[in-house]
Design an enzyme around this catalytic site. Structure first.
Site, PDB file in Angstrom:
ATOM      1  CE  LYS A   1      -3.874  -2.604   1.934  1.00  0.00           C
ATOM      2  NZ  LYS A   1      -4.941  -2.704   2.970  1.00  0.00           N
TER       3      LYS A   1
ATOM      4  CE1 TYR B   1      -9.275  -3.956  -0.022  1.00  0.00           C
ATOM      5  CE2 TYR B   1      -8.703  -1.654  -0.355  1.00  0.00           C
ATOM      6  CZ  TYR B   1      -8.371  -2.928   0.088  1.00  0.00           C
ATOM      7  OH  TYR B   1      -7.125  -3.162   0.628  1.00  0.00           O
TER       8      TYR B   1
ATOM      9  NE  ARG C   1      -6.094 -13.236   4.261  1.00  0.00           N
ATOM     10  CZ  ARG C   1      -6.938 -12.196   4.202  1.00  0.00           C
ATOM     11  NH1 ARG C   1      -6.801 -11.249   3.257  1.00  0.00           N
ATOM     12  NH2 ARG C   1      -7.903 -12.068   5.078  1.00  0.00           N
TER      13      ARG C   1
ATOM     14  CB  THR D   1      -7.857  -6.983   8.980  1.00  0.00           C
ATOM     15  OG1 THR D   1      -8.189  -8.136   8.195  1.00  0.00           O
ATOM     16  CG2 THR D   1      -8.249  -5.725   8.231  1.00  0.00           C
TER      17      THR D   1
ATOM     18  NE  ARG E   1      -2.621  -6.404   6.666  1.00  0.00           N
ATOM     19  CZ  ARG E   1      -3.703  -6.990   6.173  1.00  0.00           C
ATOM     20  NH1 ARG E   1      -4.307  -7.952   6.856  1.00  0.00           N
ATOM     21  NH2 ARG E   1      -4.189  -6.611   5.011  1.00  0.00           N
TER      22      ARG E   1
ATOM     23  CG  ASN F   1      -4.224  -3.028   6.563  1.00  0.00           C
ATOM     24  OD1 ASN F   1      -4.024  -2.487   5.478  1.00  0.00           O
ATOM     25  ND2 ASN F   1      -5.218  -3.870   6.769  1.00  0.00           N
TER      26      ASN F   1
ATOM     27  CG  HIS G   1      -4.823  -6.901  -1.050  1.00  0.00           C
ATOM     28  ND1 HIS G   1      -6.055  -7.174  -0.504  1.00  0.00           N
ATOM     29  CD2 HIS G   1      -4.710  -7.724  -2.140  1.00  0.00           C
ATOM     30  CE1 HIS G   1      -6.661  -8.106  -1.246  1.00  0.00           C
ATOM     31  NE2 HIS G   1      -5.867  -8.448  -2.230  1.00  0.00           N
TER      32      HIS G   1
ATOM     33  CD  GLU H   1      -7.723 -10.035  -4.744  1.00  0.00           C
ATOM     34  OE1 GLU H   1      -6.548 -10.361  -4.442  1.00  0.00           O
ATOM     35  OE2 GLU H   1      -8.599  -9.814  -3.899  1.00  0.00           O
TER      36      GLU H   1
END
Ligand code: UDP
Ligand code: MG
Length: 146
Positions: free
Chosen positions: A10, A50, A86, A92, A103, A113, A116, A127
């Site tokens: 991000k 999103y 993940r 999250t 994170r 955070n 993604h 995606e």
């Protein structure tokens, strides 16, 4: 085809000069990077990506966060890479994420955070099509055990 995951570093990762640090952590986990680029998200693409949170009260903040600069898109490949990424990303909410996850290690704020990662192999393929053209994805053999 090997399982793949779509990652986005991000915009704050670029602003904080953490791109290399985060990529090093992904490489350290030994996932195979097959595509990587920096680009700006359009509002249209962000709303699609999103769609599940577009109606939430915090969505305007997500829009301003995700468009405060470019993102780095990465496709990684490997056995159980979706769950593995993940796990590496952590929860999250960075404040609730396990220490040692990206994170938790680089954020303390759910609004920032940092990364993604796709949540299922099926969504990863959707995606990947959303963010990458086929000719941007590399095909190569690694000379090590994946
Ligand atoms: N998000 C947020 N507040 C929340 C839930 C989500 O700011 O209460 C943001 C956060 O940036 C998250 C993104 O919305 O990464 C997408 O939410 P999702 O539930 O898909 O979480 P993720 O899959 O990224 O862990
Ligand atoms: Mg998600």
């Amino acid at each position: 085809m090997a399982e793949r995951s779509l990652l986005l570093l991000k915009p704050d990762v670029i602003h904080r000069s953490l791109v290399g640090t985060i990529i090093a952590r992904i490489e350290a986990r030994n996932f195979k990077i097959v595509a990587l680029k920096m680009f700006d998200l359009t509002r249209e693409t962000l709303d699609e990506h999103y769609a599940h949170i577009v109606a939430k009260h915090f969505y305007p903040e997500i829009v301003s966060y995700m468009t405060m600069g470019p993102v780095v898109g990465i496709i990684v490949e490997g056995k159980d890479v979706v769950a593995g990424m993940r796990q590496l990303c952590g929860a999250t909410n960075p404040a609730a994420a396990e220490m040692g996850t990206l994170r938790a290690d680089y954020s303390n704020n759910i609004g920032f955070n940092i990364i993604h990662g796709s949540d299922t192999p099926e969504n990863a393929e959707i995606e990947i099509l959303r963010f990458f053209d086929a000719d941007e994805v590399c095909s190569y053999e690694r000379k090590i055990i994946a």
